[in-house]
Design a protein around this motif. Structure first.
Motif, PDB file in Angstrom:
ATOM      1  N   MET A   1       0.822  -1.200   0.000  1.00 34.50           N
ATOM      2  CA  MET A   1       0.000   0.000   0.000  1.00 34.50           C
ATOM      3  C   MET A   1       0.866   1.265   0.000  1.00 34.50           C
ATOM      4  SD  MET A   1      -2.976   1.034   2.703  1.00 34.50           S
ATOM      5  CE  MET A   1      -3.713  -0.586   2.496  1.00 34.50           C
ATOM      6  N   LEU A   2       1.971   1.244   0.778  1.00 36.93           N
ATOM      7  CA  LEU A   2       2.869   2.397   0.807  1.00 36.93           C
ATOM      8  C   LEU A   2       3.533   2.601  -0.549  1.00 36.93           C
ATOM      9  CD1 LEU A   2       4.255   4.641   2.386  1.00 36.93           C
ATOM     10  CD2 LEU A   2       5.978   2.979   3.117  1.00 36.93           C
ATOM     11  N   GLN A   3       3.931   1.506  -1.211  1.00 38.14           N
ATOM     12  CA  GLN A   3       4.537   1.613  -2.541  1.00 38.14           C
ATOM     13  C   GLN A   3       3.545   2.196  -3.547  1.00 38.14           C
ATOM     14  OE1 GLN A   3       7.685   1.087  -3.180  1.00 38.14           O
ATOM     15  NE2 GLN A   3       8.133   0.431  -1.087  1.00 38.14           N
ATOM     16  N   GLN A   4       2.289   1.828  -3.424  1.00 37.20           N
ATOM     17  CA  GLN A   4       1.279   2.372  -4.335  1.00 37.20           C
ATOM     18  C   GLN A   4       1.102   3.870  -4.115  1.00 37.20           C
ATOM     19  OE1 GLN A   4      -2.532   0.656  -3.753  1.00 37.20           O
ATOM     20  NE2 GLN A   4      -3.556   1.919  -5.274  1.00 37.20           N
ATOM     21  N   ILE A   5       1.080   4.311  -2.867  1.00 37.83           N
ATOM     22  CA  ILE A   5       0.931   5.749  -2.580  1.00 37.83           C
ATOM     23  C   ILE A   5       2.125   6.523  -3.099  1.00 37.83           C
ATOM     24  CG2 ILE A   5       0.824   7.431  -0.697  1.00 37.83           C
ATOM     25  CD1 ILE A   5      -0.808   5.407   0.873  1.00 37.83           C
ATOM     26  N   LEU A   6       3.343   5.981  -2.885  1.00 43.90           N
ATOM     27  CA  LEU A   6       4.543   6.673  -3.372  1.00 43.90           C
ATOM     28  C   LEU A   6       4.608   6.679  -4.889  1.00 43.90           C
ATOM     29  CD1 LEU A   6       7.211   5.399  -0.834  1.00 43.90           C
ATOM     30  CD2 LEU A   6       5.950   7.541  -0.809  1.00 43.90           C
ATOM     31  N   GLN A   7       3.982   5.699  -5.519  1.00 47.92           N
ATOM     32  CA  GLN A   7       3.990   5.656  -6.979  1.00 47.92           C
ATOM     33  C   GLN A   7       3.038   6.691  -7.566  1.00 47.92           C
ATOM     34  OE1 GLN A   7       2.969   1.835  -8.546  1.00 47.92           O
ATOM     35  NE2 GLN A   7       3.312   2.406 -10.675  1.00 47.92           N
ATOM     36  N   THR A   8       1.859   6.845  -6.966  1.00 50.08           N
ATOM     37  CA  THR A   8       0.874   7.807  -7.473  1.00 50.08           C
ATOM     38  C   THR A   8       0.973   9.175  -6.805  1.00 50.08           C
ATOM     39  OG1 THR A   8      -0.742   7.007  -5.849  1.00 50.08           O
ATOM     40  CG2 THR A   8      -0.711   5.949  -8.022  1.00 50.08           C
ATOM     41  N   MET A   9       1.638   9.250  -5.661  1.00 47.92           N
ATOM     42  CA  MET A   9       1.792  10.489  -4.886  1.00 47.92           C
ATOM     43  C   MET A   9       0.442  11.084  -4.502  1.00 47.92           C
ATOM     44  SD  MET A   9       5.001  10.739  -4.447  1.00 47.92           S
ATOM     45  CE  MET A   9       5.234  12.395  -3.877  1.00 47.92           C
ATOM     46  N   THR A  10      -0.534  10.246  -4.271  1.00 48.80           N
ATOM     47  CA  THR A  10      -1.855  10.697  -3.823  1.00 48.80           C
ATOM     48  C   THR A  10      -2.315   9.802  -2.684  1.00 48.80           C
ATOM     49  OG1 THR A  10      -2.940   9.290  -5.487  1.00 48.80           O
ATOM     50  CG2 THR A  10      -2.546  11.605  -6.071  1.00 48.80           C
ATOM     51  N   VAL A  11      -3.033  10.393  -1.741  1.00 49.33           N
ATOM     52  CA  VAL A  11      -3.546   9.666  -0.584  1.00 49.33           C
ATOM     53  C   VAL A  11      -5.053   9.851  -0.549  1.00 49.33           C
ATOM     54  CG1 VAL A  11      -3.392   9.323   1.908  1.00 49.33           C
ATOM     55  CG2 VAL A  11      -1.419  10.176   0.647  1.00 49.33           C
ATOM     56  N   ASP A  12      -5.762   8.762  -0.482  1.00 46.90           N
ATOM     57  CA  ASP A  12      -7.211   8.828  -0.409  1.00 46.90           C
ATOM     58  C   ASP A  12      -7.628   9.370   0.959  1.00 46.90           C
ATOM     59  OD1 ASP A  12     -10.010   7.393   0.218  1.00 46.90           O
ATOM     60  OD2 ASP A  12      -9.750   7.588  -1.958  1.00 46.90           O
ATOM     61  N   PRO A  13      -8.596  10.296   1.012  1.00 49.28           N
ATOM     62  CA  PRO A  13      -9.014  10.850   2.315  1.00 49.28           C
ATOM     63  C   PRO A  13      -9.536   9.791   3.276  1.00 49.28           C
ATOM     64  CG  PRO A  13      -9.834  12.215   0.509  1.00 49.28           C
ATOM     65  CD  PRO A  13      -9.257  10.969  -0.111  1.00 49.28           C
ATOM     66  N   ASP A  14     -10.219   8.789   2.761  1.00 46.11           N
ATOM     67  CA  ASP A  14     -10.716   7.727   3.647  1.00 46.11           C
ATOM     68  C   ASP A  14      -9.570   6.942   4.269  1.00 46.11           C
ATOM     69  OD1 ASP A  14     -13.257   8.490   3.003  1.00 46.11           O
ATOM     70  OD2 ASP A  14     -13.461   7.065   1.354  1.00 46.11           O
ATOM     71  N   SER A 404      -0.381  -8.127   2.884  1.00 48.44           N
ATOM     72  CA  SER A 404       0.288  -8.493   1.629  1.00 48.44           C
ATOM     73  C   SER A 404       0.512  -9.998   1.634  1.00 48.44           C
ATOM     74  CB  SER A 404       1.618  -7.743   1.487  1.00 48.44           C
ATOM     75  OG  SER A 404       2.518  -8.125   2.501  1.00 48.44           O
ATOM     76  N   ASP A 405       1.109 -10.501   0.553  1.00 50.60           N
ATOM     77  CA  ASP A 405       1.398 -11.935   0.485  1.00 50.60           C
ATOM     78  C   ASP A 405       2.475 -12.354   1.475  1.00 50.60           C
ATOM     79  OD1 ASP A 405      -0.466 -12.071  -1.471  1.00 50.60           O
ATOM     80  OD2 ASP A 405       0.961 -12.063  -3.139  1.00 50.60           O
ATOM     81  N   LEU A 406       3.286 -11.393   1.916  1.00 52.91           N
ATOM     82  CA  LEU A 406       4.383 -11.720   2.833  1.00 52.91           C
ATOM     83  C   LEU A 406       3.937 -11.778   4.285  1.00 52.91           C
ATOM     84  CD1 LEU A 406       7.133  -9.451   1.263  1.00 52.91           C
ATOM     85  CD2 LEU A 406       6.704 -11.875   0.841  1.00 52.91           C
ATOM     86  N   GLY A 407       2.843 -11.101   4.634  1.00 49.53           N
ATOM     87  CA  GLY A 407       2.384 -11.131   6.014  1.00 49.53           C
ATOM     88  C   GLY A 407       1.612  -9.882   6.371  1.00 49.53           C
ATOM     89  N   TYR A 408       1.676  -9.535   7.659  1.00 47.83           N
ATOM     90  CA  TYR A 408       0.910  -8.433   8.214  1.00 47.83           C
ATOM     91  C   TYR A 408       1.866  -7.506   8.963  1.00 47.83           C
ATOM     92  CZ  TYR A 408      -2.959 -11.615   7.283  1.00 47.83           C
ATOM     93  OH  TYR A 408      -3.847 -12.473   6.676  1.00 47.83           O
ATOM     94  N   GLN A 409       1.694  -6.196   8.752  1.00 43.62           N
ATOM     95  CA  GLN A 409       2.514  -5.207   9.441  1.00 43.62           C
ATOM     96  C   GLN A 409       1.729  -3.905   9.522  1.00 43.62           C
ATOM     97  OE1 GLN A 409       6.045  -4.328   7.216  1.00 43.62           O
ATOM     98  NE2 GLN A 409       4.934  -3.376   5.529  1.00 43.62           N
ATOM     99  N   PHE A 410       2.157  -3.053  10.467  1.00 45.96           N
ATOM    100  CA  PHE A 410       1.538  -1.742  10.567  1.00 45.96           C
ATOM    101  C   PHE A 410       1.920  -0.898   9.360  1.00 45.96           C
ATOM    102  CE2 PHE A 410       1.331  -2.791  15.128  1.00 45.96           C
ATOM    103  CZ  PHE A 410      -0.024  -2.564  15.308  1.00 45.96           C
ATOM    104  N   PHE A 411       1.038   0.006   8.994  1.00 42.89           N
ATOM    105  CA  PHE A 411       1.268   0.851   7.822  1.00 42.89           C
ATOM    106  C   PHE A 411       2.508   1.712   8.048  1.00 42.89           C
ATOM    107  CE2 PHE A 411       0.757   4.685   5.338  1.00 42.89           C
ATOM    108  CZ  PHE A 411       0.429   4.176   4.098  1.00 42.89           C
ATOM    109  N   GLY A 412       3.420   1.727   7.061  1.00 40.75           N
ATOM    110  CA  GLY A 412       4.642   2.521   7.144  1.00 40.75           C
ATOM    111  C   GLY A 412       5.850   1.687   6.792  1.00 40.75           C
ATOM    112  N   ALA A 413       6.998   2.355   6.793  1.00 41.88           N
ATOM    113  CA  ALA A 413       8.255   1.686   6.476  1.00 41.88           C
ATOM    114  C   ALA A 413       8.956   1.236   7.760  1.00 41.88           C
ATOM    115  CB  ALA A 413       9.164   2.633   5.690  1.00 41.88           C
TER     116      ALA A 413
END
Length: 468
Positions: A1-14, A404-413
């Motif tokens: 999800m973070l990679q997708q945001i950095l790719q589009t440079m947009t964040v959905d308000p929800d 993701s397919d690798l597992g579960y983690q909190f949002f962020g790097a």
């Protein structure tokens, strides 16, 4: 999800509404770093002439800047030149002019009032003198009419003669009286001229007095302005010192928190390497015991490229955000339910902390009267993932969990990856979610209504084999 945001440079308000304060800060930092990286890459390609410069359009207005000796745009900063006044001097001059204008306005008002009062007094005196003059002339005319009326009566000639004599005598006396009145009127005019001269002198003296008061008042107003300015500067300096001390304290806390997070990540890596080493030792022991001495290396952790491919595969598989609640339910039944998410591994029952697709407000109502450390896990309707709703001291916090397919983690790097959602929950029962907040998952909050809110997620799936 973070990679997708950095790719589009947009964040959905929800999505932004589902993130906690710490996760929002991490997201904004990563977006800023990506912006800086793209800009530096663009500048480098522009200097290497890998990107052609856009030609200027003919006939379009353009702006050309003056260039300095260094070849860059010439910039003049007010206050840097030797002939420029400092900010303190300009402020002091402005205050002085403002005080002078204020004093002039006050003096002008006083002068107008005094002139109006003097004019009023002069008009009243003129009106009084004119009234007295008219009264005297009216009295003289009345006496003349009475004398003429008396003379017209038929009397004896002797009386007429006597009357004529008296008339002559009266005329002489009247002449004398008129002369006296004229002389008195002349004296009145002289007095009026003297009064006007006196008023003129008083007006000059009042103007001089007003000018002195104007200068004095201007100095007083300027002194008041300077005192107020010094007080405002002291207050501003105190505020700056408080802000600076608060900023330093926050910076210390942030550095400490970052060091603790790094320490947790380092310990997790050490534990992971130790587990791999123990597995390798056990494999070698089994191979030696069975006579098969094959060297098998432990599985290599996925690289960032593999992570991006897995993220791209998930992104291509479904839209960036769920279109509706039914899409979330289908996603959970297809991808998460087979993994056993939301159920206990030993008993197969639904976990006490698991909830269905409920809103942020509903989760806060669950935790409204609960103790510190109470929590629940809900399926998010706005993103493909989960949210931990946590009861803090003063409010409820919400932490987004990325899947993701690798597992579960909190949002962020730089977040720890867990193989299952239950493993993530168990890990943070003894390890805080954030170092600054110290959130430990202590008391799970279950269902309070029947049927439960996860009814749609835990229903048996209907497949082709079961239908047949």
């Amino acid at each position: 999800m973070l990679q997708q945001i950095l790719q589009t440079m947009t964040v959905d308000p929800d999505l932004l509404a589902e993130l906690s304060d710490e996760q929002r800060a991490i997201l904004f930092v990563k977006i800023r770093e990506e912006q800086v990286r793209r800009y530096e890459e663009y500048e480098k390609n522009l200097q290497d002439e890998k990107i052609p410069r856009k030609p200027k359009k003919v006939g379009r207005k353009t702006v050309d800047f003056l260039l300095g000796r260094d070849g860059h745009e010439w910039v003049w900063v007010m206050g840097d030149h030797r002939n420029d006044k400092s900010v303190e001097e300009m402020i002091e001059l402005e205050m002085h002019e403002k005080a002078l204008k204020e004093a002039e306005r006050e003096i002008e008002e006083i002068r107008r009032r005094e002139e109006a009062e003097i004019s009023k007094r002069l008009e009243m005196e003129k009106y009084r003198l004119e009234t007295e003059q008219k009264q005297k002339e009216e009295e003289l005319r009345r006496q003349r009419e009475e004398a003429e009326l008396y003379a017209s009566l038929k009397q004896a000639r002797e009386a007429a003669r006597k009357l004529e004599e008296e008339k002559q005598k009266a005329e002489e006396e009247e002449k004398i009286r008129v002369e006296q009145l004229r002389q008195k009127a002349c004296r009145s005019c002289q007095d009026l001229d003297d009064m006007e001269h006196r008023f003129t002198e008083d007006k000059k003296r009042s103007l001089e007095r007003l000018v002195k008061n104007k200068n004095r008042r201007s100095s007083e107003i300027f002194t008041e302005y300077m005192c107020k300015r010094e007080e405002m500067e002291k207050i501003a300096e105190q505020n700056i010192q408080e802000v600076e001390s608060n900023w330093q304290e926050q910076e210390k806390k942030a550095k400490k928190a970052e060091e603790e997070v790094k320490e947790l990540a380092r310990r997790a890596r050490i534990e992971y390497k130790n587990s791999l080493r123990q597995g390798m030792n056990a494999l070698n022991a089994v191979s030696a015991f069975s006579g098969n001495g094959t060297n098998r290396k432990p599985p290599v952790p996925p690289k960032s490229e593999e992570l991006r491919k897995s993220v791209a595969k998930v992104i291509n598989k479904r839209p960036p955000r769920p279109p509706n609640k039914q899409a979330v339910v289908e996603w959970f039944l297809e991808e998460e339910r087979p993994k056993g998410v939301g159920t206990e591994r030993k008993t197969g029952k639904v976990a006490s902390w698991f909830h269905g697709v409920i809103s942020r407000l509903e989760a806060e109502n669950y935790l409204l009267n609960k103790t510190l450390g109470s929590y629940l896990v809900r399926v998010s309707e706005r993103v493909w993932g989960y949210t931990i709703s946590y009861r803090a001291e003063d409010r409820c916090k919400h932490f987004l969990i990325d899947t993701s397919d690798l597992g579960y983690q909190f949002f962020g790097a730089n977040q720890l990856m867990h193989r299952s959602l239950a493993e993530l929950i168990n890990f943070h029962k003894s390890n805080p979610i954030t170092v600054t907040g110290g959130e430990l998952l202590r008391t799970p909050v279950g269902q309070v209504k029947d049927p439960p809110d996860y009814q749609d997620l835990m229903r048996p799936r209907i497949t082709e084999s079961t239908a047949l």
